[in-house]
Design a protein around this motif. Structure first.
Motif, PDB file in Angstrom:
ATOM      1  N   LEU A   1       1.352   3.524  10.327  1.00 50.71           N
ATOM      2  CA  LEU A   1       0.824   2.521   9.399  1.00 50.71           C
ATOM      3  C   LEU A   1       1.567   1.203   9.552  1.00 50.71           C
ATOM      4  CD1 LEU A   1       0.540   4.636   6.107  1.00 50.71           C
ATOM      5  CD2 LEU A   1      -1.290   4.075   7.722  1.00 50.71           C
ATOM      6  N   GLY A   2       0.842   0.093   9.398  1.00 46.05           N
ATOM      7  CA  GLY A   2       1.443  -1.239   9.474  1.00 46.05           C
ATOM      8  C   GLY A   2       0.821  -2.183   8.466  1.00 46.05           C
ATOM      9  N   PRO A   3      -0.131  -3.026   8.888  1.00 49.04           N
ATOM     10  CA  PRO A   3      -0.753  -3.975   7.963  1.00 49.04           C
ATOM     11  C   PRO A   3      -1.382  -3.321   6.728  1.00 49.04           C
ATOM     12  CG  PRO A   3      -1.254  -4.597  10.222  1.00 49.04           C
ATOM     13  CD  PRO A   3      -0.542  -3.274  10.293  1.00 49.04           C
ATOM     14  N   VAL A   4      -1.947  -2.152   6.879  1.00 50.67           N
ATOM     15  CA  VAL A   4      -2.510  -1.465   5.717  1.00 50.67           C
ATOM     16  C   VAL A   4      -1.415  -1.166   4.695  1.00 50.67           C
ATOM     17  CG1 VAL A   4      -3.497   0.728   4.937  1.00 50.67           C
ATOM     18  CG2 VAL A   4      -4.509  -0.471   6.874  1.00 50.67           C
ATOM     19  N   LEU A   5      -0.284  -0.728   5.182  1.00 50.72           N
ATOM     20  CA  LEU A   5       0.847  -0.436   4.302  1.00 50.72           C
ATOM     21  C   LEU A   5       1.319  -1.703   3.595  1.00 50.72           C
ATOM     22  CD1 LEU A   5       2.870   1.655   3.311  1.00 50.72           C
ATOM     23  CD2 LEU A   5       4.215   1.242   5.374  1.00 50.72           C
ATOM     24  N   ASP A   6       1.440  -2.794   4.336  1.00 46.23           N
ATOM     25  CA  ASP A   6       1.864  -4.055   3.732  1.00 46.23           C
ATOM     26  C   ASP A   6       0.879  -4.507   2.657  1.00 46.23           C
ATOM     27  OD1 ASP A   6       4.296  -4.635   5.009  1.00 46.23           O
ATOM     28  OD2 ASP A   6       3.258  -5.348   6.797  1.00 46.23           O
ATOM     29  N   ALA A   7      -0.417  -4.351   2.927  1.00 46.82           N
ATOM     30  CA  ALA A   7      -1.433  -4.795   1.972  1.00 46.82           C
ATOM     31  C   ALA A   7      -1.339  -4.022   0.659  1.00 46.82           C
ATOM     32  CB  ALA A   7      -2.828  -4.637   2.583  1.00 46.82           C
ATOM     33  N   ILE A   8      -1.057  -2.731   0.749  1.00 48.96           N
ATOM     34  CA  ILE A   8      -0.953  -1.915  -0.467  1.00 48.96           C
ATOM     35  C   ILE A   8       0.323  -2.246  -1.228  1.00 48.96           C
ATOM     36  CG2 ILE A   8      -0.714   0.446  -1.350  1.00 48.96           C
ATOM     37  CD1 ILE A   8      -2.473   1.364   0.996  1.00 48.96           C
ATOM     38  N   LEU A   9       1.450  -2.357  -0.517  1.00 40.18           N
ATOM     39  CA  LEU A   9       2.723  -2.624  -1.175  1.00 40.18           C
ATOM     40  C   LEU A   9       2.772  -4.025  -1.773  1.00 40.18           C
ATOM     41  CD1 LEU A   9       5.203  -1.053   1.421  1.00 40.18           C
ATOM     42  CD2 LEU A   9       4.406  -0.056  -0.732  1.00 40.18           C
ATOM     43  N   ALA A  10       2.069  -4.981  -1.149  1.00 37.42           N
ATOM     44  CA  ALA A  10       2.128  -6.368  -1.606  1.00 37.42           C
ATOM     45  C   ALA A  10       1.546  -6.563  -2.997  1.00 37.42           C
ATOM     46  CB  ALA A  10       1.396  -7.275  -0.615  1.00 37.42           C
ATOM     47  N   ASN A  11       0.753  -5.614  -3.473  1.00 35.97           N
ATOM     48  CA  ASN A  11       0.106  -5.765  -4.777  1.00 35.97           C
ATOM     49  C   ASN A  11       1.087  -5.660  -5.937  1.00 35.97           C
ATOM     50  OD1 ASN A  11      -2.521  -6.034  -3.764  1.00 35.97           O
ATOM     51  ND2 ASN A  11      -2.757  -3.820  -3.573  1.00 35.97           N
ATOM     52  N   HIS A  12       2.270  -5.091  -5.708  1.00 35.84           N
ATOM     53  CA  HIS A  12       3.097  -4.694  -6.843  1.00 35.84           C
ATOM     54  C   HIS A  12       4.508  -5.273  -6.871  1.00 35.84           C
ATOM     55  CE1 HIS A  12       0.052  -1.742  -8.015  1.00 35.84           C
ATOM     56  NE2 HIS A  12      -0.060  -1.481  -6.732  1.00 35.84           N
ATOM     57  N   GLY A  13       5.056  -5.716  -5.755  1.00 38.79           N
ATOM     58  CA  GLY A  13       6.410  -6.252  -5.752  1.00 38.79           C
ATOM     59  C   GLY A  13       7.459  -5.227  -6.120  1.00 38.79           C
ATOM     60  N   TYR A  14       7.373  -4.025  -5.533  1.00 40.88           N
ATOM     61  CA  TYR A  14       8.329  -2.963  -5.827  1.00 40.88           C
ATOM     62  C   TYR A  14       9.698  -3.275  -5.239  1.00 40.88           C
ATOM     63  CZ  TYR A  14       4.229   0.007  -6.823  1.00 40.88           C
ATOM     64  OH  TYR A  14       3.078   0.537  -7.327  1.00 40.88           O
ATOM     65  N   PRO A  15      10.786  -2.775  -5.865  1.00 42.64           N
ATOM     66  CA  PRO A  15      12.116  -2.837  -5.229  1.00 42.64           C
ATOM     67  C   PRO A  15      12.112  -2.004  -3.943  1.00 42.64           C
ATOM     68  CG  PRO A  15      12.279  -2.277  -7.568  1.00 42.64           C
ATOM     69  CD  PRO A  15      10.834  -2.178  -7.208  1.00 42.64           C
ATOM     70  N   PRO A  16      13.041  -2.285  -3.017  1.00 45.20           N
ATOM     71  CA  PRO A  16      13.041  -1.602  -1.710  1.00 45.20           C
ATOM     72  C   PRO A  16      13.013  -0.078  -1.790  1.00 45.20           C
ATOM     73  CG  PRO A  16      14.538  -3.461  -1.657  1.00 45.20           C
ATOM     74  CD  PRO A  16      14.076  -3.346  -3.072  1.00 45.20           C
ATOM     75  N   ALA A  17      13.831   0.526  -2.668  1.00 45.22           N
ATOM     76  CA  ALA A  17      13.877   1.996  -2.744  1.00 45.22           C
ATOM     77  C   ALA A  17      12.534   2.564  -3.181  1.00 45.22           C
ATOM     78  CB  ALA A  17      14.970   2.448  -3.706  1.00 45.22           C
ATOM     79  N   ILE A  18      11.828   1.858  -4.061  1.00 45.12           N
ATOM     80  CA  ILE A  18      10.538   2.316  -4.547  1.00 45.12           C
ATOM     81  C   ILE A  18       9.459   2.086  -3.492  1.00 45.12           C
ATOM     82  CG2 ILE A  18       8.788   1.998  -6.344  1.00 45.12           C
ATOM     83  CD1 ILE A  18      11.386   3.375  -7.255  1.00 45.12           C
ATOM     84  N   GLU A  19       9.548   0.949  -2.798  1.00 44.72           N
ATOM     85  CA  GLU A  19       8.627   0.687  -1.686  1.00 44.72           C
ATOM     86  C   GLU A  19       8.687   1.822  -0.666  1.00 44.72           C
ATOM     87  OE1 GLU A  19       7.815  -4.033  -0.853  1.00 44.72           O
ATOM     88  OE2 GLU A  19       9.456  -3.046   0.199  1.00 44.72           O
ATOM     89  N   ARG A  20       9.897   2.253  -0.366  1.00 51.60           N
ATOM     90  CA  ARG A  20      10.059   3.293   0.656  1.00 51.60           C
ATOM     91  C   ARG A  20       9.391   4.596   0.224  1.00 51.60           C
ATOM     92  NH1 ARG A  20      13.255   3.935   5.001  1.00 51.60           N
ATOM     93  NH2 ARG A  20      13.594   6.070   5.702  1.00 51.60           N
ATOM     94  N   VAL A  21       9.542   4.967  -1.036  1.00 52.13           N
ATOM     95  CA  VAL A  21       8.921   6.199  -1.520  1.00 52.13           C
ATOM     96  C   VAL A  21       7.407   6.119  -1.405  1.00 52.13           C
ATOM     97  CG1 VAL A  21       8.554   7.668  -3.539  1.00 52.13           C
ATOM     98  CG2 VAL A  21      10.813   6.726  -3.085  1.00 52.13           C
ATOM     99  N   LEU A  22       6.828   5.004  -1.842  1.00 49.24           N
ATOM    100  CA  LEU A  22       5.379   4.875  -1.771  1.00 49.24           C
ATOM    101  C   LEU A  22       4.907   4.831  -0.323  1.00 49.24           C
ATOM    102  CD1 LEU A  22       2.705   4.662  -3.193  1.00 49.24           C
ATOM    103  CD2 LEU A  22       3.054   2.196  -3.422  1.00 49.24           C
ATOM    104  N   ALA A  23       5.678   4.172   0.550  1.00 52.74           N
ATOM    105  CA  ALA A  23       5.310   4.138   1.973  1.00 52.74           C
ATOM    106  C   ALA A  23       5.296   5.544   2.564  1.00 52.74           C
ATOM    107  CB  ALA A  23       6.283   3.249   2.742  1.00 52.74           C
ATOM    108  N   GLU A  24       6.300   6.369   2.222  1.00 53.56           N
ATOM    109  CA  GLU A  24       6.325   7.750   2.716  1.00 53.56           C
ATOM    110  C   GLU A  24       5.148   8.544   2.143  1.00 53.56           C
ATOM    111  OE1 GLU A  24      10.100   9.465   1.831  1.00 53.56           O
ATOM    112  OE2 GLU A  24      11.123   8.443   3.494  1.00 53.56           O
ATOM    113  N   ALA A  25       4.854   8.330   0.863  1.00 51.67           N
ATOM    114  CA  ALA A  25       3.744   9.055   0.231  1.00 51.67           C
ATOM    115  C   ALA A  25       2.414   8.667   0.856  1.00 51.67           C
ATOM    116  CB  ALA A  25       3.726   8.782  -1.270  1.00 51.67           C
TER     117      ALA A  25
END
Length: 300
Positions: A26-50
């Motif tokens: 995953l690349g741009p799709v992952l960025d597009a989903i994460l960009a909606n929320h402004g999560y802290p890095p540790a939380i971004e990583r969990v959602l990216a793995e999920a």
């Protein structure tokens, strides 16, 4: 220059070893989903793995309109709720977390620190048959990958290997990769069903080969997924399926929201409206707010 294999899933089988697998990047799709929320890095990583897990599991669906939902419900951890789903190559996901608890957690929090007493529910919905299957397992182990391995071991009795990797490369954004490898039951008369034997020599062999996979290979967007399969299993006859494209796909829209609201009685619809006669609906997945003039709405 090698083809960029970001936002792709590749299925493969190793017939002689009764194994099947999926590779996801995953690349741009992952960025597009994460960009909606402004999560802290540790939380971004969990959602990216999920989300990577969701792509791995969802891409195994034979029903093109089937849906895979991954949900974690927790108690006493940093994360309150995590939901991801997959349908027809479209993915979405979000999570809720407690910023105060996160501030008290270590820089690299453990799975228990993140989820506390948690459970992972994986739901497969088959659109063609209307069948639904759900498995629920405790969120135990050192990672989400281990939790999913436990899911398949306990709920499906399938020996499985799951590997995940996520990294952020400055302006290039996030990239995540995942591998799911499984040993399938033979079910032949007079033979052991291999899904009940974690020490089956066929499984030990393909597991050992897959275990040589590195995190750098998983997230190397210049390394095509089919070439990565060949690197791992060049000793075997491997059948590769067509690449499947992955996109960000939130299904919220005004027509759908109106139809959902229309299922409520008129008096309840009136209670939903504000003083200006508008009903406001928030989509957790894409972090958008929809404001709609109150009814009448078509029933769902």
């Amino acid at each position: 220059m090698p083809e960029d294999d970001r936002d792709r899933a590749l299925g493969f089988t190793i017939p002689r070893r009764h194994a099947r697998g999926r590779l996801v990047r995953l690349g741009p799709v992952l960025d597009a989903i994460l960009a909606n929320h402004g999560y802290p890095p540790a939380i971004e990583r969990v959602l990216a793995e999920a989300l990577t897990l969701t792509a791995l599991l969802g891409s195994t669906l034979k029903d093109a309109q089937g849906q895979l939902t991954l949900q974690a419900q927790t108690e006493g951890g940093v994360i309150d709720l995590l939901v991801c789903d997959y349908r027809g190559g479209e993915m979405r996901g979000y999570l809720r977390h407690d910023p105060d608890r996160l501030a008290e957690a270590p820089v690299d929090p453990s799975l228990f620190a993140l989820f506390g007493k948690g459970y992972l529910a994986i739901t497969f919905d088959q659109a063609l048959t209307g069948e639904r299957y759900q498995g629920i397992v405790p969120l135990e182990g050192g990672s989400l990958a281990e939790a999913v391995e436990n899911y398949f071991s306990q709920s499906e009795q399938l020996p499985s290997l799951v590997r995940l990797s996520v990294r952020k490369d400055g302006a290039a954004g996030h990239i995540a990769g995942g591998l799911l490898l499984q040993h399938l039951p033979e079910g032949e008369e007079g033979r052991d069903r291999i899904h009940t034997r974690l020490d089956h020599p066929e499984w030990e062999h393909v597991h050992a080969l897959a275990a040589t996979l590195t995190v750098d290979e998983l997230t190397d967007s210049a390394l095509p997924l089919d070439r990565l399969v060949w690197r791992l299993f060049n000793e075997e006859e491997v059948r590769v399926l067509p690449l499947l494209g992955l996109v960000r796909g939130c299904r919220c829209n005004l027509d759908h929201i109106r139809s959902v609201i229309g299922r409520f009685p008129a008096d309840e619809q009136a209670e939903m409206a504000d003083a200006e006669g508008r009903i406001h609906v928030d989509c957790e997945f894409c972090a958008r707010r929809f404001s709609i003039e109150a009814g009448p709405f078509p029933s769902g």
